[in-house]
Every structure is written in C-alpha cells, then in structure tokens.
Design a protein around this motif. Structure first.
Motif, mmCIF file in Angstrom:
data_model
loop_
_atom_site.group_PDB
_atom_site.id
_atom_site.type_symbol
_atom_site.label_atom_id
_atom_site.label_comp_id
_atom_site.label_asym_id
_atom_site.label_seq_id
_atom_site.Cartn_x
_atom_site.Cartn_y
_atom_site.Cartn_z
ATOM 1 N N PHE A 290 31.322 -108.384 13.185
ATOM 2 C CA PHE A 290 31.514 -108.551 14.626
ATOM 3 C C PHE A 290 32.794 -109.333 14.902
ATOM 4 O O PHE A 290 33.187 -110.216 14.124
ATOM 5 N N LEU A 291 33.404 -109.008 16.018
ATOM 6 C CA LEU A 291 34.598 -109.692 16.506
ATOM 7 C C LEU A 291 34.315 -110.088 17.946
ATOM 8 O O LEU A 291 33.830 -109.259 18.731
ATOM 9 N N ALA A 292 34.591 -111.343 18.311
ATOM 10 C CA ALA A 292 34.221 -111.830 19.632
ATOM 11 C C ALA A 292 35.331 -112.684 20.237
ATOM 12 O O ALA A 292 36.099 -113.343 19.535
ATOM 13 N N LEU A 293 35.359 -112.694 21.575
ATOM 14 C CA LEU A 293 36.361 -113.426 22.351
ATOM 15 C C LEU A 293 35.693 -113.949 23.609
ATOM 16 O O LEU A 293 34.987 -113.195 24.289
ATOM 17 N N ASN A 294 35.895 -115.227 23.922
ATOM 18 C CA ASN A 294 35.308 -115.732 25.159
ATOM 19 C C ASN A 294 36.364 -115.959 26.237
ATOM 20 O O ASN A 294 37.562 -115.737 26.009
ATOM 21 N N LYS A 295 35.924 -116.399 27.402
ATOM 22 C CA LYS A 295 36.827 -116.539 28.553
ATOM 23 C C LYS A 295 37.885 -117.617 28.348
ATOM 24 O O LYS A 295 38.912 -117.622 29.019
ATOM 25 N N LYS A 296 37.635 -118.538 27.423
ATOM 26 C CA LYS A 296 38.604 -119.591 27.141
ATOM 27 C C LYS A 296 39.719 -119.123 26.215
ATOM 28 O O LYS A 296 40.667 -119.863 25.957
ATOM 29 N N GLY A 297 39.572 -117.908 25.675
ATOM 30 C CA GLY A 297 40.535 -117.432 24.696
ATOM 31 C C GLY A 297 40.164 -117.796 23.277
ATOM 32 O O GLY A 297 40.933 -117.556 22.346
ATOM 33 N N GLU A 298 38.972 -118.366 23.079
ATOM 34 C CA GLU A 298 38.493 -118.672 21.741
ATOM 35 C C GLU A 298 37.932 -117.408 21.107
ATOM 36 O O GLU A 298 37.323 -116.581 21.795
ATOM 37 N N TYR A 299 38.138 -117.246 19.808
ATOM 38 C CA TYR A 299 37.670 -116.035 19.151
ATOM 39 C C TYR A 299 37.046 -116.346 17.791
ATOM 40 O O TYR A 299 37.235 -117.424 17.226
ATOM 41 N N GLY A 300 36.293 -115.380 17.295
ATOM 42 C CA GLY A 300 35.664 -115.528 15.997
ATOM 43 C C GLY A 300 35.288 -114.185 15.421
ATOM 44 O O GLY A 300 35.255 -113.171 16.135
ATOM 45 N N ALA A 301 35.005 -114.156 14.135
ATOM 46 C CA ALA A 301 34.609 -112.925 13.450
ATOM 47 C C ALA A 301 33.760 -113.288 12.246
ATOM 48 O O ALA A 301 33.942 -114.340 11.626
ATOM 49 N N TYR A 302 32.837 -112.383 11.912
ATOM 50 C CA TYR A 302 31.954 -112.633 10.780
ATOM 51 C C TYR A 302 31.369 -111.312 10.316
ATOM 52 O O TYR A 302 31.179 -110.391 11.128
ATOM 53 N N ALA A 303 31.103 -111.194 9.009
ATOM 54 C CA ALA A 303 30.588 -109.946 8.451
ATOM 55 C C ALA A 303 29.560 -110.229 7.368
ATOM 56 O O ALA A 303 29.469 -111.355 6.850
ATOM 57 N N ILE A 304 28.805 -109.206 7.026
ATOM 58 C CA ILE A 304 27.855 -109.341 5.922
ATOM 59 C C ILE A 304 28.605 -109.497 4.605
ATOM 60 O O ILE A 304 28.349 -110.411 3.823
ATOM 61 N N GLN A 305 29.537 -108.590 4.365
ATOM 62 C CA GLN A 305 30.273 -108.551 3.106
ATOM 63 C C GLN A 305 31.702 -109.061 3.268
ATOM 64 O O GLN A 305 32.270 -109.019 4.356
ATOM 65 N N LYS A 306 32.280 -109.487 2.180
ATOM 66 C CA LYS A 306 33.699 -109.806 2.171
ATOM 67 C C LYS A 306 34.515 -108.540 2.407
ATOM 68 O O LYS A 306 34.064 -107.438 2.129
ATOM 69 N N GLY A 307 35.727 -108.704 2.915
ATOM 70 C CA GLY A 307 36.623 -107.574 3.056
ATOM 71 C C GLY A 307 36.941 -107.180 4.475
ATOM 72 O O GLY A 307 37.881 -106.419 4.717
ATOM 73 N N PHE A 308 36.164 -107.672 5.452
ATOM 74 C CA PHE A 308 36.435 -107.345 6.850
ATOM 75 C C PHE A 308 37.582 -108.213 7.355
ATOM 76 O O PHE A 308 37.547 -109.428 7.248
ATOM 77 N N ASN A 319 50.637 -111.553 16.147
ATOM 78 C CA ASN A 319 50.124 -110.345 15.526
ATOM 79 C C ASN A 319 49.897 -110.497 14.019
ATOM 80 O O ASN A 319 50.515 -109.816 13.203
ATOM 81 N N LYS A 320 48.951 -111.336 13.685
ATOM 82 C CA LYS A 320 48.637 -111.609 12.286
ATOM 83 C C LYS A 320 47.246 -111.083 11.931
ATOM 84 O O LYS A 320 46.374 -110.981 12.783
ATOM 85 N N LEU A 321 47.091 -110.787 10.654
ATOM 86 C CA LEU A 321 45.824 -110.294 10.135
ATOM 87 C C LEU A 321 45.084 -111.440 9.463
ATOM 88 O O LEU A 321 45.665 -112.196 8.684
ATOM 89 N N PHE A 322 43.803 -111.545 9.758
ATOM 90 C CA PHE A 322 42.971 -112.605 9.207
ATOM 91 C C PHE A 322 41.759 -112.007 8.496
ATOM 92 O O PHE A 322 41.221 -110.995 8.918
ATOM 93 N N ASP A 323 41.329 -112.670 7.436
ATOM 94 C CA ASP A 323 40.106 -112.284 6.745
ATOM 95 C C ASP A 323 38.924 -112.998 7.399
ATOM 96 O O ASP A 323 38.931 -114.215 7.537
ATOM 97 N N ALA A 324 37.918 -112.228 7.783
ATOM 98 C CA ALA A 324 36.740 -112.814 8.400
ATOM 99 C C ALA A 324 35.879 -113.506 7.359
ATOM 100 O O ALA A 324 35.829 -113.090 6.201
#
Length: 328
Positions: A290-308, A319-324
C-alpha cells in the motif's frame, strides 16, 4: 498524603515516557513517517520504478499550480503507452487466451470516480475511466460496453499485444502453469496519488492485470475502495500486488479510514498489511503493498514482501525511488 505524592510522581513519569514515544516514534514502530512535503503540497507518489517517468509527467502539471486530477491522469498515461512496461497498457502481458485486457479507475477531490474493467484494444483506459466519471451517471463500465463507450468518445482501437508480449505468452503456453513470482511481474499496476498546491487530492490506478490470468478476470485496480480510494478530508491510498487479497479487505479504503482515525500514512499501511496477513491463508507466498498520502503531505508505504518500491516527487524530493518497509 504519601500515597498521593507517589501517584503524582508515577503519573508524571508515565506522561514523560509517552511524550518520549511520540517524539521518537520510529523506536516503537517501523518508519512511521517516511516523508512529508513542505506546507502540504504539491506532491505526487506512484508505485514501482515506472513511477519515475509517470511522476515527471504529473509534476509538470502540479508544479504550475495544476489540478491533482489532471496530474494523475497524465502521469499514468506514460506507462500505459510504454511497450517496455509489460504490466500496464500497451505491451501488457495477455491473459491465457492471448488477449490484453485493461482495468483502470480514477477519483477526484469531490468523491467523483470512474472506472473501466476488462477493456480491450484501447490504449488509455485511465482516460476512458475519467470519461465514465464525467460524462455518465455511472461509476464503472466493463467489457464490450466499455469499449463501445470509448469509441463513442473518440478513442481509437489499437492492437495492444506487442511481439515481445506475444512471445512471452507463447512460451508460457508450453507448460500453461500459472504461478506468479513475487515482485517479478511488478504486480501489474501503477497506482498514483497526488496533492496539489490548492490542497486537493486525486488518484489514478491502471493495469493490464496479472499475466496469463483467466479470460475475464478483474483484480482490485479498477475497484474504488480496493485498488484506490481518495477522501479529500483525510488522504488517499492505492494498492499493488495480488488483487484478490486487496479486494477481500477493501484495502485502500481501509488505509484511508485508518488515517481518519488518526494514524499516520505509514502506520495505516502497516495495519492494512497486517490485516491481510491475518485473513489471507498463504500470505507468505503473495505480495501486497500500500501507498498512502494524507492532507498534510505526509506519506508512507508498506508491503508483505521485500521488493516493493515507490517514487516520490515534491519540491523537496526530486523524483526519487524508495524501497518500502515490509513484514518479511
């Protein structure tokens, strides 16, 4: 009196401890707030490495004060038209019958939404989904009805099966074994969520679905609340991975509702993944993120497995890529 003093002393120590936890949240949970866009927005996030060029197209609109809805549509159109991305749009891997079938949905800041599923021979399902939202009283059109609607709106029919994808399909036919490999297929989706300079949220999701799926299969990507959900009072979320698991938990809606209850985007994503793990047998053999963003501009991501991984573009993150983070 001594008992009262002892009670007050313990209470003060407890308050200090919980204040410490709030100020050091990463010590009690994994990476609670990966990032925040200064002053809220603009900011755009998208799933997987093909989110980098998609974010660029979206940022070209957001950086000029444009609407988040326009940004997410234009952004995901990039991988839809890229034959090198074999999980979205043109060049997408076909189903078991050799047909490329597309799913997409879009949602704006006013709870308006549109969706298409099992659409064939149309390059940009996301734009058809927007037409459904804006030009019909419906939310979703599917199959032949969606194709006819697209043609009536001026979209052109095209063969979306590239030689490379056709070759992969014919190779698969030799064994006809359906066994998706975690993270190899990039899990079929680009989900994009954005907050514009005016504080408006929108999101888009588009896919060619799982490679070599049964003809007619539809996953979570075109389903509002599963693959994508936007609530302009709270935030937005999108998903990637095995759609069946996401649909069963109405995953993206769950993430947004958890943010409504006060969770950070990261904590909401973690909680949604843990719920899937609890309810879905054999979760260790699938991927959901999942990838999420709130009204404050805060964001987060999390997955079952590594690699997302996911891409972020804002005034402070170019424009950077991040590992969740992941549970396994």
């Amino acid at each position: 009196m001594n008992n009262r003093r002892q009670f007050l002393k313990i209470s003060a120590m407890g308050a200090a401890f919980f204040s410490y936890l709030r100020g050091n949240s990463t010590s009690v949970d994994q990476h609670i707030n990966p990032g925040k866009a200064p002053a809220g927005g603009p900011i755009v996030l998208s799933t997987w490495d093909h989110g980098i060029p998609a974010n660029q197209a979206a940022w070209d609109i957001l950086s000029k004060g444009g609407r988040a809805l326009d940004a997410v549509e234009k952004g995901v159109m990039v991988p839809e038209a890229d034959p090198k991305v074999n999980t979205v749009g043109y060049g997408g891997l076909p189903d078991r019958d050799g047909k490329v079938t597309l799913d997409a949905c879009i949602m704006d800041e006013n709870d308006n939404c549109g969706s298409v599923a099992f659409l064939q021979n149309i390059m940009h399902p996301i734009s058809v989904a927007r037409k459904v939202m804006e030009d019909t009283p419906h939310v979703m059109l599917v199959g032949e009805g969606a194709r006819q609607f697209a043609l009536s709106k001026g979209f052109k029919e095209e063969n979306l099966l590239t030689p490379e994808s056709e070759k992969a399909w014919k190779e698969w036919l030799k064994t006809a074994k359906y066994e998706p490999v975690i993270n190899i297929e990039r899990h079929d989706t680009i989900g994009m969520i954005a907050l514009d300079a005016n504080g408006k949220l929108s999101g888009a999701c588009t896919t060619s679905g799982m490679a070599f799926k049964m003809h007619g299969r539809v996953g979570d990507s075109p389903i509002i609340g599963a693959g994508l959900y936007v609530d302009n009072e709270v935030g937005a979320a999108c998903s990637t991975g095995l759609g069946e698991a996401v649909i069963r938990t109405v995953g993206s809606h769950l993430v947004v509702e958890l943010m409504r209850q006060g969770m950070s985007p990261q904590k909401a994503c973690v909680t949604a993944v843990e719920r899937i793990k609890k309810k879905y047998p054999g979760y260790d053999k699938i991927q959901v993120g999942f990838l999420a963003l709130n009204k404050k501009g805060e964001y987060g991501a999390y997955a079952i497995q590594k690699g997302f991984n996911y891409a972020v573009y804002s005034n402070s993150v170019q424009n950077k890529l991040f590992d969740a983070k992941s549970s396994m």
